[in-house]
Design an enzyme around this catalytic site. Structure first.
Site, PDB file in Angstrom:
ATOM      1  N   GLY A   1      35.335  24.988  48.979  1.00 42.22           N
ATOM      2  CA  GLY A   1      35.887  23.657  48.737  1.00 42.22           C
ATOM      3  C   GLY A   1      35.048  22.580  49.409  1.00 42.22           C
ATOM      4  O   GLY A   1      33.879  22.789  49.717  1.00 42.22           O
TER       5      GLY A   1
ATOM      6  N   SER B   1      28.866  20.537  52.904  1.00 45.36           N
ATOM      7  CA  SER B   1      30.248  20.092  53.151  1.00 45.36           C
ATOM      8  C   SER B   1      30.383  19.561  54.574  1.00 45.36           C
ATOM      9  O   SER B   1      31.257  18.761  54.869  1.00 45.36           O
ATOM     10  CB  SER B   1      31.219  21.247  52.932  1.00 45.36           C
TER      11      SER B   1
ATOM     12  N   GLU C   1      27.875  17.250  45.226  1.00 45.83           N
ATOM     13  CA  GLU C   1      26.955  17.395  44.086  1.00 45.83           C
ATOM     14  C   GLU C   1      26.256  18.761  44.058  1.00 45.83           C
ATOM     15  O   GLU C   1      25.914  19.265  43.000  1.00 45.83           O
ATOM     16  CB  GLU C   1      25.886  16.291  44.118  1.00 45.83           C
TER      17      GLU C   1
ATOM     18  N   HIS D   1      27.517  21.693  44.893  1.00 45.21           N
ATOM     19  CA  HIS D   1      28.423  22.633  44.223  1.00 45.21           C
ATOM     20  C   HIS D   1      28.480  22.322  42.714  1.00 45.21           C
ATOM     21  O   HIS D   1      28.505  23.229  41.880  1.00 45.21           O
ATOM     22  CB  HIS D   1      29.850  22.489  44.763  1.00 45.21           C
TER      23      HIS D   1
END
Ligand code: PAF
Length: 300
Positions: free
Chosen positions: A49, A204, A53, A55
């Site tokens: 999660g 992340s 961009e 991912h």
């Protein structure tokens, strides 16, 4: 019947919003039922999660090459060797689902820890060799957690192709190794790192960087680029290339380097001189955030 109702609902949502929400499932049983109802090639993007961009690039590759795409969103506790890091890992499920809807993802698999590691769970996957260095040394137990959860996810989803980012280069090698050794019938597709305009590799964890730390972190990608330039102009000695890297990193006083090396691209073994595929890899901490990055030194 349930399948038709869900399809009708998705059609109605598309009419009103122009978007189709992916089907969200939280159990392996629901996932298997849904997957059993479809045909054609299946692409899979495993994530924790906090999507960015990088991912979405994986998702786009999967969508381009497969009939259906599943994205998993699971912050895997077993791959965190530091409980603080796990607690502070960003969790943005609603925003993630919105992004995945914009990319027309078919299924989001978002299990909880009890679904992945039910009472009595006691099988762990350990990949040897490629995990003995770098992240394997600095994050003890990390790859055992990664290898186990990826094996579980690949067994649950049973995709034709799985997409992983090259930013986690060593992780990509670990997943390729386990897929080969365990005869998992899946193609592991590595996708090049996506960078911000100033060169910072998307991660992340970047949301936790202060403005000062983010500015300072740019020496990592700049150092890798300096090594790539030195290599392109004919420098093939590892000692000289690593000195170039260390000098670049040393220009930022806030940065605490864990490793900064040039190694064989697939075995990650140390070299004296480059005569085949090699990779520059860096791990460093700045402002309380641990970052990793890497880049190729020759066509791989
Ligand atoms: O790269 C990640 O986000 C994770 O390590 C992965 C592959 C989803 C396993 O938890």
């Amino acid at each position: 019947m349930a399948g038709r109702r869900s399809r009708d609902f998705r059609r109605a949502v598309r009419k009103v919003t122009g978007l189709v929400q992916p089907v969200m499932v939280r159990t392996v049983a629901a996932l298997r039922e849904l997957l059993g109802a479809g045909t054609g090639s299946l692409g899979f993007v495993p994530t924790m999660g906090a999507l960015h961009e990088g991912h979405l690039e994986l998702v786009r590759r999967s969508r381009a090459q497969n009939n259906r795409t599943v994205v998993s969103v699971f912050v895997n506790p077993s791959q965190f060797n530091n409980p603080d890091d796990l607690a502070r890992y960003p969790r943005t499920e609603q925003a993630d689902v919105t992004l995945l809807a914009q990319e027309s993802v078919d299924i989001v698999f978002a299990p909880d820890a009890a679904e992945m590691y039910p009472e009595g769970f006691s099988t762990w996957v350990t990949v040897e060799g490629v995990t003995d260095v770098l992240e394997g040394v600095h994050r003890p137990g990390h790859f055992r957690g990664v290898a186990t959860v990826v094996t579980l996810l690949l067994r649950m989803v049973q995709p034709h192709r799985a997409y992983l980012g090259e930013k986690d280069w060593q992780q990509l090698l670990v997943v390729r190794q386990l897929a080969r050794d365990l005869h998992l019938d899946v193609e592991i597709v590595g996708v090049p790192t996506v960078r911000a305009a100033d060169g910072l590799a998307l991660s992340s964890r970047n949301v936790r960087l202060s403005a000062e730390a983010r500015r300072g972190a740019l020496v990592i990608s700049a150092g890798i680029a300096a090594v790539q330039r030195a290599f392109a102009s004919g420098e093939h000695h590892i000692a000289a290339l690593e000195a170039t890297l260390r000098n670049a990193l040393a220009t930022e006083p806030l940065l605490r380097t864990e490793y900064a090396v040039v190694v064989h691209a697939t075995t990650l073994r140390t070299l004296e001189q480059i005569s085949g595929p090699a990779r520059v890899l860096v791990a460093a901490e700045i402002g309380g955030v641990r970052l990793i990055d890497n880049g190729p030194l020759s066509a791989e």
